[in-house]
Design a protein around this motif. Structure first.
Motif, PDB file in Angstrom:
ATOM      1  N   UNK A  88       1.036  -1.357   0.024  1.00 15.21           N
ATOM      2  CA  UNK A  88      -0.049   0.035  -0.074  1.00 15.21           C
ATOM      3  C   UNK A  88       0.701   1.371  -0.058  1.00 15.21           C
ATOM      4  N   UNK A 175      -8.510  -7.754  -5.321  1.00 18.55           N
ATOM      5  CA  UNK A 175      -8.333  -7.796  -3.748  1.00 18.55           C
ATOM      6  C   UNK A 175      -9.224  -7.181  -2.775  1.00 18.55           C
ATOM      7  N   UNK A 176      -9.868  -6.146  -3.104  1.00 12.97           N
ATOM      8  CA  UNK A 176     -10.787  -5.287  -2.244  1.00 12.97           C
ATOM      9  C   UNK A 176     -11.934  -6.335  -2.235  1.00 12.97           C
TER      10      UNK A 176
ATOM     11  N   UNK B   1     -14.148   4.064  -2.020  1.00 17.04           N
ATOM     12  CA  UNK B   1     -13.562   3.886  -3.261  1.00 17.04           C
ATOM     13  C   UNK B   1     -12.319   3.025  -2.878  1.00 17.04           C
ATOM     14  N   UNK B   2     -11.362   3.861  -2.339  1.00 16.18           N
ATOM     15  CA  UNK B   2      -9.947   3.474  -2.027  1.00 16.18           C
ATOM     16  C   UNK B   2      -9.961   2.889  -0.538  1.00 16.18           C
ATOM     17  N   UNK B   3      -9.425   1.875  -0.433  1.00 15.99           N
ATOM     18  CA  UNK B   3      -8.982   1.150   0.915  1.00 15.99           C
ATOM     19  C   UNK B   3      -7.536   1.072   1.361  1.00 15.99           C
ATOM     20  N   UNK B   6      -6.355  -1.148  -1.507  1.00 13.99           N
ATOM     21  CA  UNK B   6      -6.201  -0.783  -2.822  1.00 13.99           C
ATOM     22  C   UNK B   6      -5.317   0.135  -3.269  1.00 13.99           C
ATOM     23  N   UNK B   8      -4.710   2.331  -5.224  1.00 16.18           N
ATOM     24  CA  UNK B   8      -4.784   3.712  -5.495  1.00 16.18           C
ATOM     25  C   UNK B   8      -4.523   4.588  -4.054  1.00 16.18           C
TER      26      UNK B   8
ATOM     27  N   UNK C  86     -15.623  11.000  -6.364  1.00 18.98           N
ATOM     28  CA  UNK C  86     -14.918  11.365  -5.540  1.00 18.98           C
ATOM     29  C   UNK C  86     -14.002  12.495  -6.287  1.00 18.98           C
TER      30      UNK C  86
END
Lengths: 289, 329, 249
Positions: A88, A175-176, B1-3, B6, B8, C86
């Motif tokens: 990440x 993956x999410x 959206x992004x975790x 993720x 991004x 977003x």
């Protein structure tokens, strides 16, 4: 002439088999964790040396089983302690981390086992040539290719039919979503890393029996392995398999006709593939590019 | 959206802003090197080495730190610069400046051409392709024995005194004068980069770093700008490589190898990749540490590897990045 | 001639048909809303219009020109400005720096090694104008990433406006906003639309916003065009009501 051709084709297959083993391990780590493991070649060397240490006690067969497993466990621990801490983050960190690991592992192997090459003895029944005209086809070579093929089939079955394998494949795609389904993604990545390192360790034992052991034995394999993955298409394991075989056979055939160009040819193949298919042979839109 | 997992959600470090007093102080220190470095226990050649590798790291960082694109193949352009300069001096000319120019052009153009083929890739894939392309040149130098000296490297050339008319500057034997020659080239190259970064073009690079999607949806031809940044950074690395060959009177095939690429990247990151001068500091620390460690142990590789790991795990912002953390605008 | 014309565009992702043969005409100066239940394919449709990916089939015409095969950045330079669900901004830069990049790229100055005095003044003026138009003047020196949701959205819209677009596409401009922020954003969109006769297409979930702003409404459902018409017609359309209530039409 025919004999020479056969000799080179066998060599090509064996080299290709090593590329494929290396590349598949590198590739599943890359796909699920987005980490290029520069230390992959050094894990390979570690696998070989572990077999050297274990074989007096366990024999060659025992070492062939145990040494990749132990290498895989080392990989698991390394992932838990270090690699996972860079997920990440900017990918530059993961590259630098494995780069540093490669230095450390290589130096450690040299420190423990010395710079001199060491032999890894294979059982006498495997060292025999299968026939006197085709003297170069030893039982060991046939055995190596058989093991590699079995491993590849095993890996693909693992990914298709076991729960962990299915999760790994799903994780590569998204993956999410896999995380949202309640799968422990951290553990999945550690396990996946260990599987990749296991393959490197196995390749190390097999290579040790063929060419002996030295601390740099993985280095010359690393670049062709990268190219195999690029040619096959990042994100596709089948692509990696195909890429490894193409690169291996091409290198062997060039060695036969014009040895100095063997390196050049695999780079040329890469350049041509990237020009015609920028994502590699089996790479698709939306994969890790 | 992004975790957190993720792709991004990468933690992009902020780009630190230019500060004049620090820059002035830095230039003063660089100008005074022949005075204080021997006193501090170093020698001027070591400072020259740090300066040259610092220039390479700053060149790489133009791409890595200010565009957010990661190349692991910049050693190739550094090495091409070295071989270009060396071959020129050995076979063609007695002019140091012409050799420097040729090396820069060789590495810079090679990077520009290859860059055009790879700008569409991103992230680790970009890194992989840059390494693979870079290794081509390593193998050429390694195999083409008759021209490049193969494994032993290119020897048998030496930098020549600079002559302007009857006025001769002897950078050949005088280490201090040569250091100032390096510093002059360094000043031109870094000045050009700083100038580029402060222009509208430089701002588009930071835009790509900050948010590539938005940059694209401002109508920016993102690939072309990444390519230009790649080209600039290759030219600077090639200049550094040419200087390196002049410094050592030797071109080593290992200067083309991807392990040097990794070292250049760690210099940039260790010094602070979101700062302009950080890579120079990183290079200085790296060069001094390497010099010191390799003089006391044969296992210096482990220590360098450990340095990589420690920087990544504990000092990801780098030395200047820590100093310049938020607060000072 | 319509400003934007989508001719029976479809987008498939593997076997999933996200958009199926949707056609759309938007006239100059129009304010069009695209509504539909979750998963109706609204954002995918936006992505087709703006060139995020190419359509599986169909054509997209903009300003009398076939743009189906043009890249996103080419479409932007032809005058399509877009905001995202977003807000996509440059978070580590100040609002003014965000706009500066937009202005410089929009005026074709992105490759300039430096700006002359006249050009620099022009850029400054353009930034100030957009700041004033979007009510961000007092926040110009703040880092964009540290602003509130609403102000980040306003910054994004300001950046798009700085490009002087002919068509503004807004993807859920009030999503996740508090009451006051929603109100301010709606007022901003209305003002921009009125002042510059800007053509606007917006995706919106908040029906009050839709009926307050839109000249015409397009309804998508499960990737298909369900209805199109004036707000009153749409409100009275039984198929639309059924789609929203989840009952078979």
């Amino acid at each position: 002439m025919l004999q020479l051709l056969l000799f080179n084709v066998t060599n090509g297959l064996i080299i290709g088999a090593f590329y494929v083993l290396m590349a598949l391990g590198l590739s599943i780590i890359l796909n699920l964790s987005n980490v290029i493991n520069f230390a992959h070649g050094n894990f390979l060397a570690l696998g070989g040396y572990l077999a050297y240490v274990l074989s007096p006690y366990l024999g060659f067969w025992g070492a062939l089983v145990m040494s990749p497993l132990i290498t895989g466990i080392v990989g698991f621990v390394v992932e838990r302690l270090m690699i996972r801490r860079v997920y990440g983050r900017d990918p530059v960190y993961s590259l630098l981390l494995t780069f540093g690991l490669a230095f450390i592992l290589q130096d450690a192997c040299r420190y423990v086992w010395g710079t001199q090459g060491l032999p890894l003895t294979v059982p006498a029944e495997l060292a025999q040539p299968l026939s006197s005209t085709l003297f170069f086809i030893t039982g060991y070579r046939v055995f190596m290719i058989a093991i590699v093929m079995l491993t590849i089939i095993g890996l693909f079955c693992f990914l298709r039919y076991t729960r962990a394998g299915v999760r790994i494949r799903a994780g590569i795609l998204d993956l999410e979503t896999v995380a949202a389904l309640g799968v422990n993604v951290g553990l999945l990545r550690s396990f996946n890393f260990a599987v990749g390192i296991f393959l490197a360790g196995l390749a190390g034992v097999l290579a040790g029996g063929q060419i002996g052991l030295n601390p740099n034995m993985g280095d010359s394999l690393l670049m062709p392995t990268f190219i195999a993955i690029i040619v096959g298409g990042v994100g596709s394991l089948t692509g990696t398999l195909v890429g490894g075989l193409i690169i291996g056979v091409a290198a062997a055939l060039t060695t036969m006709f014009y040895p100095t160009a063997a390196d050049a040819v695999i780079y040329a193949i890469m350049a041509i593939v990237l020009l015609l298919r920028p994502r590699g042979l089996m790479g698709e839109e939306g994969m890790l590019t | 959206m992004s975790t957190a997992i993720g792709e991004r959600a990468l933690d992009r470090l902020p780009v630190s802003r230019y500060k004049w007093p620090g820059t002035a102080l830095l230039w003063l220190a660089l100008l005074m090197v022949p005075l204080w470095v021997p006193w501090a226990g170093g020698y001027v050649e070591l400072a020259g080495r740090a300066l040259v590798l610092g220039l390479a790291a700053m060149g790489l960082n133009f791409l890595l730190g200010f565009t957010g694109v990661m190349s692991f193949g910049h050693a190739a352009y550094f090495g091409l610069g070295a071989y270009g300069a060396g071959l020129m001096l050995k076979y063609v000319t007695g002019s140091t400046l012409l050799a420097l120019f040729t090396g820069t052009l060789l590495g810079g153009l090679a990077g520009t051409i290859l860059g055009a083929l790879i700008v569409r890739r991103r992230g680790v894939y970009f890194a992989m392709v840059t390494i693979a392309y870079g290794q081509i040149f390593f193998y050429i130098a390694y195999r083409w024995n008759s021209l490049t000296g193969g494994d032993d490297g290119l020897r048998g050339f030496a930098r020549q005194p600079l002559g302007v008319g009857s006025w001769v500057i002897n950078i050949q034997n005088n280490a201090t004068l040569f250091y100032y020659f390096l510093l002059a080239v360094f000043a031109i190259a870094t000045g050009a980069m700083a100038f580029r970064l402060c222009s509208p073009f430089g701002r588009t690079l930071i835009a790509i770093l900050e948010n590539e999607r938005r940059a694209r949806y401002l109508g920016l031809p993102v690939e072309r700008h990444i390519w230009l940044a790649f080209s600039v950074s290759c030219f600077v690395c090639a200049t550094a490589g040419a200087l390196y060959a002049l410094l050592n009177n030797f071109a080593d095939p290992m200067t083309l190898h991807y392990s040097l690429s990794g070292e250049i990247v760690i210099m940039a990151v260790m010094g602070g990749m979101r700062t302009f001068w950080g890579p120079l500091l990183g290079a200085a620390v790296f060069v001094v540490l390497q010099d010191y460690i390799s003089s006391i142990t044969v296992n210096w590789m482990s220590f360098i590897g450990l340095l990589f790991v420690l920087v990544v795990l504990f000092f990801p912002r780098g030395l200047l990045g820590i100093l310049g953390q938020r607060g000072a605008p | 001639m319509s400003l934007l014309e989508v001719r029976s565009a479809s987008k498939n992702f593997g076997s999933l048909m996200a958009v199926r043969q949707v056609s759309l005409r938007v006239e100059r100066g129009e304010m069009r809303a695209i509504i539909g239940p979750n998963g109706a394919g609204k954002t995918t449709f936006f992505n087709l219009i703006t060139g995020f990916f190419p359509p599986t089939e169909g054509e997209i015409w903009f300003g009398g020109r076939d743009v189906t095969r043009l890249s996103a950045q080419r479409r932007v330079s032809l005058g399509m400005g877009r905001s995202f669900q977003v807000a996509e901004i440059f978070p580590e830069l100040t609002v003014r720096e965000n706009l500066r990049i937009a202005v410089e790229v929009g005026r074709g100055l992105a490759l300039r090694p430096w700006l002359g005095r006249a050009k620099a003044r022009l850029v400054r003026q353009a930034i100030d104008e957009v700041l004033a138009a979007t009510g961000l003047t007092t926040k110009a020196a703040r880092l964009a990433g540290e602003l509130t949701h609403g102000d980040q959205r306003a910054t994004e819209i300001a950046m798009v406006l700085a490009l002087r677009p002919r068509l503004l596409l807004l993807d859920e401009p009030t999503a996740g906003m508090a009451e006051q922020e929603t109100y301010d954003t709606v007022a901003l969109i209305r003002r921009l639309h009125r002042m510059n006769r800007l053509t606007v297409i917006l995706i919106e979930h908040d029906m009050r916003v839709v009926f307050h702003l839109a000249d015409r409404i397009t309804v998508l459902d499960r990737g298909r065009l369900l209805a199109e018409g004036l707000p009153d017609e749409i409100a009275a359309n039984p198929a639309v009501q059924a789609a929203y209530l989840g009952e078979p039409a």
